[in-house]
Design a protein around this motif. Structure first.
Motif, PDB file in Angstrom:
ATOM      1  N   ILE A   4       0.855  -1.176   0.000  1.00 44.10           N
ATOM      2  CA  ILE A   4       0.000   0.000   0.000  1.00 44.10           C
ATOM      3  C   ILE A   4       0.900   1.237   0.000  1.00 44.10           C
ATOM      4  CG2 ILE A   4      -1.876  -1.181   1.176  1.00 44.10           C
ATOM      5  CD1 ILE A   4      -1.019   0.204   3.760  1.00 44.10           C
ATOM      6  N   GLN A   5       0.395   2.344  -0.527  1.00 43.14           N
ATOM      7  CA  GLN A   5       1.242   3.526  -0.670  1.00 43.14           C
ATOM      8  C   GLN A   5       0.673   4.720   0.089  1.00 43.14           C
ATOM      9  OE1 GLN A   5       1.861   3.941  -4.989  1.00 43.14           O
ATOM     10  NE2 GLN A   5       3.825   2.902  -4.696  1.00 43.14           N
ATOM     11  N   TYR A   6       1.590   5.514   0.567  1.00 42.13           N
ATOM     12  CA  TYR A   6       1.243   6.728   1.320  1.00 42.13           C
ATOM     13  C   TYR A   6       0.653   7.753   0.355  1.00 42.13           C
ATOM     14  CZ  TYR A   6       1.849  10.577   4.661  1.00 42.13           C
ATOM     15  OH  TYR A   6       1.644  11.636   5.511  1.00 42.13           O
ATOM     16  N   GLN A   7      -0.534   8.272   0.671  1.00 39.53           N
ATOM     17  CA  GLN A   7      -1.265   9.102  -0.278  1.00 39.53           C
ATOM     18  C   GLN A   7      -1.130  10.601  -0.047  1.00 39.53           C
ATOM     19  OE1 GLN A   7      -2.766   7.832  -3.024  1.00 39.53           O
ATOM     20  NE2 GLN A   7      -1.896   5.891  -2.318  1.00 39.53           N
ATOM     21  N   SER A  96       3.959   7.886  10.785  1.00 38.48           N
ATOM     22  CA  SER A  96       3.842   6.724  11.672  1.00 38.48           C
ATOM     23  C   SER A  96       2.459   6.073  11.671  1.00 38.48           C
ATOM     24  CB  SER A  96       4.274   7.084  13.096  1.00 38.48           C
ATOM     25  OG  SER A  96       3.515   8.145  13.619  1.00 38.48           O
ATOM     26  N   PRO A  97       1.332   6.832  11.631  1.00 31.73           N
ATOM     27  CA  PRO A  97       0.029   6.143  11.598  1.00 31.73           C
ATOM     28  C   PRO A  97      -0.143   5.289  10.336  1.00 31.73           C
ATOM     29  CG  PRO A  97      -0.240   8.443  12.234  1.00 31.73           C
ATOM     30  CD  PRO A  97       1.160   8.299  11.741  1.00 31.73           C
ATOM     31  N   PHE A  98       0.390   5.775   9.215  1.00 30.65           N
ATOM     32  CA  PHE A  98       0.312   4.998   7.980  1.00 30.65           C
ATOM     33  C   PHE A  98       1.105   3.706   8.092  1.00 30.65           C
ATOM     34  CE2 PHE A  98       2.746   3.920   4.144  1.00 30.65           C
ATOM     35  CZ  PHE A  98       1.718   3.480   3.318  1.00 30.65           C
ATOM     36  N   PHE A  99       2.368   3.816   8.510  1.00 35.80           N
ATOM     37  CA  PHE A  99       3.216   2.634   8.562  1.00 35.80           C
ATOM     38  C   PHE A  99       2.776   1.657   9.636  1.00 35.80           C
ATOM     39  CE2 PHE A  99       6.259   5.123   6.029  1.00 35.80           C
ATOM     40  CZ  PHE A  99       6.619   4.147   5.105  1.00 35.80           C
ATOM     41  N   ALA A 100       2.181   2.144  10.714  1.00 32.04           N
ATOM     42  CA  ALA A 100       1.704   1.240  11.772  1.00 32.04           C
ATOM     43  C   ALA A 100       0.711   0.224  11.212  1.00 32.04           C
ATOM     44  CB  ALA A 100       1.069   2.040  12.904  1.00 32.04           C
ATOM     45  N   ASN A 101      -0.051   0.636  10.207  1.00 38.06           N
ATOM     46  CA  ASN A 101      -1.027  -0.267   9.593  1.00 38.06           C
ATOM     47  C   ASN A 101      -0.391  -1.309   8.691  1.00 38.06           C
ATOM     48  OD1 ASN A 101      -3.323   0.896  10.779  1.00 38.06           O
ATOM     49  ND2 ASN A 101      -3.406   2.503   9.226  1.00 38.06           N
ATOM     50  N   THR A 102       0.888  -1.147   8.370  1.00 37.89           N
ATOM     51  CA  THR A 102       1.581  -2.132   7.538  1.00 37.89           C
ATOM     52  C   THR A 102       2.326  -3.165   8.377  1.00 37.89           C
ATOM     53  OG1 THR A 102       3.725  -0.969   7.343  1.00 37.89           O
ATOM     54  CG2 THR A 102       1.952  -0.279   5.851  1.00 37.89           C
ATOM     55  N   PHE A 103       2.482  -2.894   9.681  1.00 37.36           N
ATOM     56  CA  PHE A 103       3.256  -3.780  10.546  1.00 37.36           C
ATOM     57  C   PHE A 103       2.393  -4.932  11.061  1.00 37.36           C
ATOM     58  CE2 PHE A 103       5.719   0.271  11.905  1.00 37.36           C
ATOM     59  CZ  PHE A 103       6.453   0.240  10.727  1.00 37.36           C
ATOM     60  N   ILE A 104       3.044  -6.015  11.454  1.00 35.21           N
ATOM     61  CA  ILE A 104       2.320  -7.127  12.070  1.00 35.21           C
ATOM     62  C   ILE A 104       1.838  -6.698  13.456  1.00 35.21           C
ATOM     63  CG2 ILE A 104       3.699  -8.819  10.797  1.00 35.21           C
ATOM     64  CD1 ILE A 104       5.112  -9.456  13.510  1.00 35.21           C
ATOM     65  N   ALA A 105       0.851  -7.406  13.970  1.00 33.32           N
ATOM     66  CA  ALA A 105       0.267  -7.037  15.265  1.00 33.32           C
ATOM     67  C   ALA A 105       1.284  -7.117  16.388  1.00 33.32           C
ATOM     68  CB  ALA A 105      -0.922  -7.942  15.573  1.00 33.32           C
ATOM     69  N   TYR A 204      12.263  -1.192   8.451  1.00 30.32           N
ATOM     70  CA  TYR A 204      13.319  -2.119   8.041  1.00 30.32           C
ATOM     71  C   TYR A 204      13.025  -3.533   8.535  1.00 30.32           C
ATOM     72  CZ  TYR A 204      18.259  -2.988   6.752  1.00 30.32           C
ATOM     73  OH  TYR A 204      19.427  -3.422   6.159  1.00 30.32           O
ATOM     74  N   MET A 205      12.731  -3.658   9.831  1.00 30.34           N
ATOM     75  CA  MET A 205      12.519  -4.980  10.416  1.00 30.34           C
ATOM     76  C   MET A 205      11.160  -5.573  10.060  1.00 30.34           C
ATOM     77  SD  MET A 205      15.118  -6.243  11.928  1.00 30.34           S
ATOM     78  CE  MET A 205      14.455  -7.509  13.022  1.00 30.34           C
ATOM     79  N   ASN A 206      10.255  -4.779   9.524  1.00 30.77           N
ATOM     80  CA  ASN A 206       8.979  -5.320   9.063  1.00 30.77           C
ATOM     81  C   ASN A 206       9.184  -6.355   7.963  1.00 30.77           C
ATOM     82  OD1 ASN A 206       6.026  -5.394   8.928  1.00 30.77           O
ATOM     83  ND2 ASN A 206       6.255  -4.316   6.974  1.00 30.77           N
ATOM     84  N   GLU A 207      10.250  -6.182   7.174  1.00 26.85           N
ATOM     85  CA  GLU A 207      10.570  -7.184   6.152  1.00 26.85           C
ATOM     86  C   GLU A 207      10.822  -8.543   6.809  1.00 26.85           C
ATOM     87  OE1 GLU A 207      10.823  -6.148   2.594  1.00 26.85           O
ATOM     88  OE2 GLU A 207       9.610  -4.696   3.732  1.00 26.85           O
ATOM     89  N   PHE A 208      11.543  -8.526   7.898  1.00 24.77           N
ATOM     90  CA  PHE A 208      11.829  -9.756   8.646  1.00 24.77           C
ATOM     91  C   PHE A 208      10.565 -10.295   9.314  1.00 24.77           C
ATOM     92  CE2 PHE A 208      13.291 -11.712  12.729  1.00 24.77           C
ATOM     93  CZ  PHE A 208      13.941 -12.817  12.189  1.00 24.77           C
ATOM     94  N   ASP A 209       9.786  -9.397   9.932  1.00 25.73           N
ATOM     95  CA  ASP A 209       8.543  -9.808  10.590  1.00 25.73           C
ATOM     96  C   ASP A 209       7.621 -10.533   9.615  1.00 25.73           C
ATOM     97  OD1 ASP A 209       9.487  -8.498  12.867  1.00 25.73           O
ATOM     98  OD2 ASP A 209       8.271  -6.703  12.527  1.00 25.73           O
TER      99      ASP A 209
END
Length: 335
Positions: A4-7, A96-105, A204-209
């Motif tokens: 998803i992309q930041y709008q 940060s609110p945008f990226f928080a939605n891309t991270f695992i729980a 960065y670490m979301n790739e690993f997650d």
């Protein structure tokens, strides 16, 4: 992997309104500091000047001030100027609110509504689920990244970030902040003192997650900063995924697990994680943490705020006796 992309636009981030709101957040609790007071004497002039530099894209990040702390292990902190830290807040509060939605729980560090206490609660819940209410042995793979912030590859980070941020001007701003620092090797590292470093390290670490959750299918996985655990009742599986994790980190992110901090243990023997030793049905504060806590109370001569903070800390585990020792400390302000 599609992302998803930041709008939002660059103007949305560098607006005077966002800079003023960022100042309110940044300055809270800091107005007694000399550099903050100097900036605030001409607050509107400084904010307008920053806005104009950003609009014209003539903004250049200043050099960092370096100092060392023991936290408890030695760390090198790089502190940016007030002007730059204001910008970090302005960018962080919008991204940060945008990226928080891309991270695992169960990415737990440096996000609204998350933190070390949530990570501890989740770890306890995972123990209960995997043990099936203490009827099965729980094995825990525990690891951390060696020299995490100092080892982040900036080119890889920027490539990942660019996939989320199509606006070239916003990306230019991220590039200016990332490129303002290196840890001794050009193009490597993020400064511990930057608010943006917390967000960027999670990106960065979301790739690993995502790899651990969706490729390795590790259901009971959680991470806090560079510390992470996987819980299962099969030791052999944890041994296998440990190797896969090391391969992914090395090849994809140029990161390496600390070789002396890769453990596979049972909760029956106690698992040291985030300052606590966790057992099947309870957790106790790590011995070194307790020693450091009482040393801090002693050197600060029982300062009320220090005592109260530690009472709050021990409330997150089985520490009634420890709480009594803290409350009855001889230098307490009640004496």
């Amino acid at each position: 992997m599609s992302r998803i992309q930041y709008q939002h636009t660059y103007d949305y981030i560098i607006s005077l309104e966002n800079l003023l709101d960022a100042w309110t957040e940044f300055a809270k609790g800091k107005r007694s500091r000399a550099d903050v007071q100097v900036f605030e004497r001409n607050l509107m002039g400084n904010i307008i000047s920053l806005h104009r530099a950003l609009a014209a894209k003539t903004y250049v990040h200043s050099a960092y001030r370096i100092f060392k702390i023991a936290d408890p292990k030695p760390r090198v902190i790089h502190t940016a100027s007030v002007r730059d830290r204001l910008l970090h807040h302005a960018l962080h509060r919008k991204l940060s609110p945008f990226f928080a939605n891309t991270f695992i729980a169960d990415s737990n560090s440096c996000q609204v509504g998350k933190g070390s206490h949530r990570a501890l609660r989740r770890f306890g819940k995972f123990i209960n689920v995997v043990s099936e209410n203490n009827t099965k042995t729980v094995w825990v793979l525990k690891c951390d990244i060696r020299k995490f912030f100092a080892s982040i590859n900036q080119a890889i980070l920027l490539d990942i970030t660019a996939e989320y941020i199509p606006d070239k001007n916003i990306f230019w701003l991220v590039l200016a902040i990332v490129g303002s620092f290196h840890s001794g090797t050009a193009g490597v590292g993020l400064p511990l003192g930057n608010l943006t470093s917390q967000l960027l390290s999670n990106i960065y670490m979301n790739e690993f997650d995502q790899f651990v959750k969706h490729r390795l299918k590790a259901k009971h996985y959680l991470r806090y900063a560079d510390d992470f655990v996987v819980l299962l009742n099969k030791r052999e599986y944890l041994e296998n995924i440990s190797l896969a994790m090391q391969e992914f980190l090395g090849q994809k992110l140029k990161l390496f697990m600390h070789p002396n901090k890769i453990f596979i243990q049972t909760t029956a023997s106690g698992v040291d994680f985030l300052g606590w030793v966790h057992f099947s049905d309870h957790r106790v504060l790590r011995t070194t943490t307790k020693k450091r806590m009482f040393e801090n109370i002693r050197t600060k001569k029982g300062k009320f705020e220090t005592i109260q903070s530690y009472i709050g800390l021990v409330s997150h585990g089985n520490g009634w006796g420890l709480r009594q020792k803290i409350e009855n400390w001889p230098f307490s302000c009640r004496n």
